[in-house]
Design a protein around this motif. Sequence first.
Motif, PDB file in Angstrom:
ATOM      1  N   ASP A  84       0.926  -1.564  -0.296  1.00  0.00           N
ATOM      2  CA  ASP A  84       0.022  -0.175  -0.235  1.00  0.00           C
ATOM      3  C   ASP A  84       0.590   1.355   0.679  1.00  0.00           C
ATOM      4  O   ASP A  84       0.388   2.312  -0.506  1.00  0.00           O
ATOM      5  CB  ASP A  84      -0.919  -0.082   1.660  1.00  0.00           C
ATOM      6  N   LEU A  85       2.119   1.224   0.913  1.00  0.00           N
ATOM      7  CA  LEU A  85       2.866   2.186   0.580  1.00  0.00           C
ATOM      8  C   LEU A  85       3.271   2.524  -1.068  1.00  0.00           C
ATOM      9  O   LEU A  85       3.512   3.796  -0.917  1.00  0.00           O
ATOM     10  CB  LEU A  85       4.093   2.144   1.778  1.00  0.00           C
ATOM     11  N   TRP A  86       3.615   1.902  -1.547  1.00  0.00           N
ATOM     12  CA  TRP A  86       4.780   1.796  -2.595  1.00  0.00           C
ATOM     13  C   TRP A  86       3.876   1.778  -3.557  1.00  0.00           C
ATOM     14  O   TRP A  86       3.687   2.793  -4.689  1.00  0.00           O
ATOM     15  CB  TRP A  86       6.070   0.710  -3.002  1.00  0.00           C
ATOM     16  N   SER A  87       2.260   1.990  -3.410  1.00  0.00           N
ATOM     17  CA  SER A  87       1.389   1.491  -4.900  1.00  0.00           C
ATOM     18  C   SER A  87       0.790   3.257  -4.623  1.00  0.00           C
ATOM     19  O   SER A  87      -0.212   3.103  -6.198  1.00  0.00           O
ATOM     20  CB  SER A  87       0.013   0.385  -5.026  1.00  0.00           C
ATOM     21  N   HIS A  88       0.785   3.724  -3.895  1.00  0.00           N
ATOM     22  CA  HIS A  88       0.544   5.242  -4.394  1.00  0.00           C
ATOM     23  C   HIS A  88       1.530   6.195  -3.403  1.00  0.00           C
ATOM     24  O   HIS A  88       2.676   6.421  -2.653  1.00  0.00           O
ATOM     25  CB  HIS A  88      -0.781   5.080  -3.294  1.00  0.00           C
ATOM     26  N   SER A  89       1.322   7.798  -4.333  1.00  0.00           N
ATOM     27  CA  SER A  89       2.707   9.022  -4.547  1.00  0.00           C
ATOM     28  C   SER A  89       1.764   9.561  -2.842  1.00  0.00           C
ATOM     29  O   SER A  89       0.490   8.700  -2.517  1.00  0.00           O
ATOM     30  CB  SER A  89       1.822   9.593  -5.670  1.00  0.00           C
ATOM     31  N   SER A  90       2.524  10.360  -2.551  1.00  0.00           N
ATOM     32  CA  SER A  90       2.020  11.757  -1.887  1.00  0.00           C
ATOM     33  C   SER A  90       1.041  12.053  -2.686  1.00  0.00           C
ATOM     34  O   SER A  90       0.302  12.903  -1.041  1.00  0.00           O
ATOM     35  CB  SER A  90       3.951  12.656  -1.736  1.00  0.00           C
ATOM     36  N   ALA A  91       0.896  12.592  -3.343  1.00  0.00           N
ATOM     37  CA  ALA A  91      -0.937  13.191  -3.769  1.00  0.00           C
ATOM     38  C   ALA A  91      -2.044  11.954  -3.598  1.00  0.00           C
ATOM     39  O   ALA A  91      -2.821  12.820  -3.665  1.00  0.00           O
ATOM     40  CB  ALA A  91      -0.709  12.957  -5.497  1.00  0.00           C
ATOM     41  N   THR A  92      -1.959  11.178  -2.984  1.00  0.00           N
ATOM     42  CA  THR A  92      -3.180  10.197  -2.270  1.00  0.00           C
ATOM     43  C   THR A  92      -3.347  10.906  -1.241  1.00  0.00           C
ATOM     44  O   THR A  92      -2.862  11.543  -0.266  1.00  0.00           O
ATOM     45  CB  THR A  92      -2.368   8.979  -2.240  1.00  0.00           C
ATOM     46  N   ARG A  93      -4.873  10.707  -0.814  1.00  0.00           N
ATOM     47  CA  ARG A  93      -5.283  11.589   0.159  1.00  0.00           C
ATOM     48  C   ARG A  93      -7.037   9.983   0.536  1.00  0.00           C
ATOM     49  O   ARG A  93      -7.461  10.154  -0.731  1.00  0.00           O
ATOM     50  CB  ARG A  93      -5.760  13.197  -0.051  1.00  0.00           C
ATOM     51  N   PHE A  94      -7.656  10.162   0.892  1.00  0.00           N
ATOM     52  CA  PHE A  94      -8.969  10.110   1.225  1.00  0.00           C
ATOM     53  C   PHE A  94      -9.681  10.946   1.179  1.00  0.00           C
ATOM     54  O   PHE A  94     -10.101  12.120   1.588  1.00  0.00           O
ATOM     55  CB  PHE A  94      -9.274   9.802   2.831  1.00  0.00           C
ATOM     56  N   ASN A  95     -11.083  10.793  -0.003  1.00  0.00           N
ATOM     57  CA  ASN A  95     -11.675  12.012  -0.306  1.00  0.00           C
ATOM     58  C   ASN A  95     -13.194  10.997   0.610  1.00  0.00           C
ATOM     59  O   ASN A  95     -14.240  12.295   0.542  1.00  0.00           O
ATOM     60  CB  ASN A  95     -12.502  11.000  -1.168  1.00  0.00           C
ATOM     61  N   GLY A  96     -13.312  11.759   1.711  1.00  0.00           N
ATOM     62  CA  GLY A  96     -14.253  11.539   2.581  1.00  0.00           C
ATOM     63  C   GLY A  96     -14.619  10.360   3.580  1.00  0.00           C
ATOM     64  O   GLY A  96     -15.782  10.059   4.266  1.00  0.00           O
ATOM     65  N   CYS A 121     -12.369   5.640   0.597  1.00  0.00           N
ATOM     66  CA  CYS A 121     -11.558   5.542   0.377  1.00  0.00           C
ATOM     67  C   CYS A 121     -10.000   6.446  -0.771  1.00  0.00           C
ATOM     68  O   CYS A 121     -10.187   7.939  -0.570  1.00  0.00           O
ATOM     69  CB  CYS A 121     -12.245   5.590  -1.448  1.00  0.00           C
ATOM     70  N   LEU A 122      -9.621   6.018  -1.282  1.00  0.00           N
ATOM     71  CA  LEU A 122      -7.926   6.791  -1.865  1.00  0.00           C
ATOM     72  C   LEU A 122      -8.237   7.702  -3.423  1.00  0.00           C
ATOM     73  O   LEU A 122      -8.540   6.470  -4.092  1.00  0.00           O
ATOM     74  CB  LEU A 122      -6.433   6.183  -1.437  1.00  0.00           C
ATOM     75  N   THR A 123      -7.743   8.487  -3.275  1.00  0.00           N
ATOM     76  CA  THR A 123      -7.681   9.570  -4.671  1.00  0.00           C
ATOM     77  C   THR A 123      -6.004   9.921  -4.837  1.00  0.00           C
ATOM     78  O   THR A 123      -5.673  10.145  -3.790  1.00  0.00           O
ATOM     79  CB  THR A 123      -8.580  10.471  -4.800  1.00  0.00           C
ATOM     80  N   GLY A 124      -6.580  10.062  -6.022  1.00  0.00           N
ATOM     81  CA  GLY A 124      -4.681  10.665  -6.090  1.00  0.00           C
ATOM     82  C   GLY A 124      -4.332   9.768  -7.733  1.00  0.00           C
ATOM     83  O   GLY A 124      -5.013   9.000  -8.596  1.00  0.00           O
ATOM     84  N   PHE A 125      -3.103  10.645  -8.079  1.00  0.00           N
ATOM     85  CA  PHE A 125      -2.596   9.495  -9.079  1.00  0.00           C
ATOM     86  C   PHE A 125      -0.835   9.287  -8.708  1.00  0.00           C
ATOM     87  O   PHE A 125      -0.803   8.803  -7.521  1.00  0.00           O
ATOM     88  CB  PHE A 125      -2.095  11.012  -9.788  1.00  0.00           C
ATOM     89  N   THR A 126      -0.838   8.333  -9.244  1.00  0.00           N
ATOM     90  CA  THR A 126       0.009   7.437  -9.218  1.00  0.00           C
ATOM     91  C   THR A 126       1.751   7.659  -9.562  1.00  0.00           C
ATOM     92  O   THR A 126       1.344   8.850 -10.608  1.00  0.00           O
ATOM     93  CB  THR A 126       0.040   5.819  -9.013  1.00  0.00           C
ATOM     94  N   PHE A 127       2.891   7.688  -8.868  1.00  0.00           N
ATOM     95  CA  PHE A 127       3.969   7.439 -10.005  1.00  0.00           C
ATOM     96  C   PHE A 127       3.766   7.617 -10.857  1.00  0.00           C
ATOM     97  O   PHE A 127       4.249   8.354 -12.093  1.00  0.00           O
ATOM     98  CB  PHE A 127       4.837   7.525  -8.669  1.00  0.00           C
TER      99      PHE A 127
END
Length: 191
Positions: A6-18, A21-27
């Motif tokens: 989970d740590l490697w599959s999401h970039s620092s732009a990842t956040r929870f949408n309330g 669920c995780l939202t954002g872009f992968t690297f």
Amino acid sequence: MKNIHDLWSHSSATRFNGQGCLTGFTFIEVILYVSVVSILIGVIGALTLGTINNYRIAKIRDELSYSGGMVFDVFFQEVKNADEIYLSTSVLDSDSGTLSLKTKFQIGNDDDPTRFVDLYLYEGQVWVRREGEDPYPLTSESVLANKLRFERTSFGKFEGVRLYLDLKNKIYPSEVFSISTFAMLRGGYVK
């Protein structure tokens, strides 16, 4: 505790949408988008530079053909109205030639209607000088005349002049304009 996947599959732009669920872009998505935008900028830049270069070349060729046309028009008009080639001041069969013409076509003193017209090369420009007038250039300052050659030709009692002209742009010397033409003297028809 989060697992390492989970740590490697999401970039620092990842956040929870309330909603958890995780939202954002992968690297990888970010790299892909940056690559596509870079390619588009490169293609648009190349097309823009190509268009600017084509415009520059077209403008240079237009200026060369305009200067060549001016020389051609004056040469043709003056030769066809001339009575004879004035050999004392003409420099024929030379790439830095001078053509002196004797004519009665120009307006002048009625006591002596004979006038002289010179076409010559001076400091890389083609000039015309009519008797009683100041000389003026036929080619623009950005055009360099490499060759202004006049050759006298005769066909029996008829006399003519052949012109060879090579022009190039001073800044971009690879752009060259050449013409070759021939004109008969008016005096050749009446003799």
